[in-house]
Design an enzyme around this catalytic site. Sequence first.
Site, mmCIF file in Angstrom:
data_model
loop_
_atom_site.group_PDB
_atom_site.id
_atom_site.type_symbol
_atom_site.label_atom_id
_atom_site.label_comp_id
_atom_site.label_asym_id
_atom_site.label_seq_id
_atom_site.Cartn_x
_atom_site.Cartn_y
_atom_site.Cartn_z
ATOM 1 N N GLU A 80 0.874 -1.170 0.000
ATOM 2 C CA GLU A 80 0.000 0.000 0.000
ATOM 3 C C GLU A 80 0.912 1.220 0.000
ATOM 4 O O GLU A 80 1.775 1.337 0.874
ATOM 5 C CB GLU A 80 -0.842 -0.040 1.282
ATOM 6 C CG GLU A 80 -2.130 0.698 1.154
ATOM 7 C CD GLU A 80 -2.947 0.660 2.435
ATOM 8 O OE1 GLU A 80 -2.835 -0.323 3.200
ATOM 9 O OE2 GLU A 80 -3.688 1.622 2.644
ATOM 10 N N ARG A 138 4.658 -13.294 9.880
ATOM 11 C CA ARG A 138 5.329 -12.002 9.734
ATOM 12 C C ARG A 138 6.702 -12.059 10.399
ATOM 13 O O ARG A 138 6.936 -12.833 11.318
ATOM 14 C CB ARG A 138 4.507 -10.897 10.396
ATOM 15 C CG ARG A 138 3.272 -10.525 9.625
ATOM 16 C CD ARG A 138 2.434 -9.557 10.414
ATOM 17 N NE ARG A 138 2.810 -8.170 10.178
ATOM 18 C CZ ARG A 138 2.289 -7.428 9.196
ATOM 19 N NH1 ARG A 138 1.396 -7.933 8.371
ATOM 20 N NH2 ARG A 138 2.657 -6.181 9.051
ATOM 21 N N LYS A 143 3.881 0.494 9.959
ATOM 22 C CA LYS A 143 3.919 1.782 9.266
ATOM 23 C C LYS A 143 3.338 2.929 10.085
ATOM 24 O O LYS A 143 3.806 4.052 10.028
ATOM 25 C CB LYS A 143 3.056 1.694 8.016
ATOM 26 C CG LYS A 143 3.602 0.834 6.935
ATOM 27 C CD LYS A 143 2.530 0.731 5.894
ATOM 28 C CE LYS A 143 2.987 -0.053 4.695
ATOM 29 N NZ LYS A 143 1.906 -0.155 3.724
HETATM 30 P P1 ATP Z 1 2.200 -2.559 8.406
HETATM 31 O O1 ATP Z 1 1.517 -3.581 9.244
HETATM 32 O O2 ATP Z 1 3.649 -2.375 8.705
HETATM 33 O O3 ATP Z 1 1.482 -1.259 8.355
HETATM 34 P P2 ATP Z 1 1.066 -3.673 6.005
HETATM 35 O O4 ATP Z 1 0.980 -5.128 6.095
HETATM 36 O O5 ATP Z 1 -0.163 -2.904 6.156
HETATM 37 O O6 ATP Z 1 2.228 -3.164 6.942
HETATM 38 P P3 ATP Z 1 1.352 -3.480 3.139
HETATM 39 O O7 ATP Z 1 1.907 -2.369 2.340
HETATM 40 O O8 ATP Z 1 -0.069 -3.803 3.013
HETATM 41 O O9 ATP Z 1 1.745 -3.195 4.650
HETATM 42 O O10 ATP Z 1 2.239 -4.777 2.935
HETATM 43 C C1 ATP Z 1 2.541 -5.358 1.704
HETATM 44 C C2 ATP Z 1 2.869 -6.789 1.941
HETATM 45 O O11 ATP Z 1 3.938 -6.926 2.857
HETATM 46 C C3 ATP Z 1 1.703 -7.535 2.541
HETATM 47 O O12 ATP Z 1 1.543 -8.747 1.852
HETATM 48 C C4 ATP Z 1 2.097 -7.757 3.966
HETATM 49 O O13 ATP Z 1 1.522 -8.913 4.470
HETATM 50 C C5 ATP Z 1 3.601 -7.847 3.863
HETATM 51 N N1 ATP Z 1 4.237 -7.485 5.139
HETATM 52 C C6 ATP Z 1 4.155 -6.311 5.794
HETATM 53 N N2 ATP Z 1 4.825 -6.361 6.955
HETATM 54 C C7 ATP Z 1 5.363 -7.602 7.042
HETATM 55 C C8 ATP Z 1 6.180 -8.282 8.011
HETATM 56 N N3 ATP Z 1 6.565 -7.692 9.117
HETATM 57 N N4 ATP Z 1 6.541 -9.561 7.757
HETATM 58 C C9 ATP Z 1 6.164 -10.155 6.626
HETATM 59 N N5 ATP Z 1 5.398 -9.591 5.681
HETATM 60 C C10 ATP Z 1 4.998 -8.321 5.877
HETATM 61 MG MG MG Z 2 -1.755 -3.740 4.543
#
Ligand code: ATP
Ligand code: MG
Length: 548
Positions: A31, A256, A266
């Site tokens: 995102e 994760r 984020k």
């Molecule tokens: P955050 O929880 O940090 O705000 P998010 O999951 O909302 O992150 P996205 O931009 O939606 O952030 O993430 C893109 C991809 O990265 C998604 O498939 C998400 O599951 C993966 N991702 C994000 N953080 C992690 C993590 N700590 N470990 C593994 N995969 C991750």
């Molecule tokens: Mg997300």
Amino acid sequence: MAEINNFIRTIMESDLESGKVKEIITRFPPEPNAYLHIGHARAIITNFELAKALNGYTNLRFDDTNPAKEDQEFVDGILYDLKWLGYEPKNVYYGSDYFEKTYEKAIMLIKKGLAYVDDLSQEEISKYRGTLSEPGKNSPWRDRSVEENLDLFERMRKGEFKDGEKTLRAKIDMASPNINMRDPVMYRILHINHHRQGNKWCIFPMYDFAHPLQDAFEGITHSLCSIEYDNHRVLYDWVVENCETEHTPHQYEFGRLNIANTIMSKRYLRILVDSKLVSGYDDPRMPTLCGLRRRGFTPDSIRNFILGTGLSRVNSTVTNDELFEALRNDLKLKAPRPNAVIEPLKVIIDNYPEGQVEYLDCPNNQENEEMGSRKIAFSKEVYIEKSDFILEKPNKHWKRLALGVEVRLMHAYFIKATSVEYDENGEISVVHATYDPETRSGSGFDGRKPNGNIHFVEATTAKKAEFRLFEPLMVDETEENKDLDFTERINPNSVSVKYGYVEESLASTKPLDHYQFIRNGYYVTDKDSTDDLLVFNRTCELKSSFKL
Ligand code: ATP
Ligand code: MG
């Protein structure tokens, strides 16, 4: 580098073998509402490496269906970071480019009696949803006719209603044990400017509707996401099935990655930046990829670190030390090893000819001959580390300089300290010494053994430098501070700045050049560097300080 091997690869291989899929197609769907962090690196590396290993490909898809916090700055940052990590997506898509097609699928669901326009407010919807132990209640608007729903949905699109006034919901089962299946919202109204679509749309699809459709439109075979989406999988399948898409993607979840004592989400990173607790997303203490890059981590060190953590369906937490170890392993034989004196103390060699500067041969990397050698300057005045001198040798373990004690200046001569000068604060400001011309490095001299080898920088040719040393941004979590807000757990000593000197050969250093400063640690040139003052960030120390 290690081949990627994990439970998802096993699934993919068997899908290829059984003919369930012809090719592996994955996607990374960030995102664009922040910069990527080290947790994202796990998702990126898993998607790209698996597809590559099985001769498939990976798309980058900006999941930009939630316009409130999205911005072009983040789109650009993500593109840059991905490329830096070494991955090239086959296609770059934007979720918002599918708005029209997604809208058509919503119409299809309405026509099939599988979606309805609801007038309940957000709060009412939550109240009607029920709990884990109690079934939900049907909305009073659930049984609107297909015609009425089509009409209202079209008017939603035209902008006839205010934010939150209506939603489009899937008509599934308000009593489902999986709460995600209790008539999830598929569209909401938001009169807001979208970073790509402008004002074209005022209704936006929710993740659970948009995501499976986007995967299906692109022909994604294996849609990998983190484990918190586990109980969304049934809804994912419901959307794909009922929207009668051409392709049938499947979702697979993985744990994760968390780093001990490190804030990664984020939302929190944004707070750190907005409240100026750090200098920006690329502050070298940040777990963002741009922060890690500026701190001196290399793409290979990040990739090896991530692959080294393995992958399962359980979230994992690792320490920073594993990341440092990956960096050391990557740069050990690759990075040049120049001399830098971080806390300088001047040494005047009284018996060396005034005004003379000689140049001595020095290997660029003592453990890798292929990196060649260079000349380093030597003269009457040199800088050594303050910590390499003590007035009186305390015991036999002291393998550095002291009064009356002789050490080798690495790649130069033996020197013996003879006296010291003090400054107005009573601190030692200059050490006087004598040198033995017979002991020149490389001359084969083996008359006696020095009391250790220390590095130095010749004073008249030295370049002034600032060294930024980092500690974790957060103090360790303890019983006492565990309930504090994370902004109150910021380590007040997470940066210390030192001023010293580096050898002349670094005059032309550029941002992101990596070094191992002899006896000091791994460093990288910072973008704040100028001709007058070179700036280096310490990536990590030479050895692990991790204690078991
Ligand atoms: P955050 O929880 O940090 O705000 P998010 O999951 O909302 O992150 P996205 O931009 O939606 O952030 O993430 C893109 C991809 O990265 C998604 O498939 C998400 O599951 C993966 N991702 C994000 N953080 C992690 C993590 N700590 N470990 C593994 N995969 C991750
Ligand atoms: Mg997300």
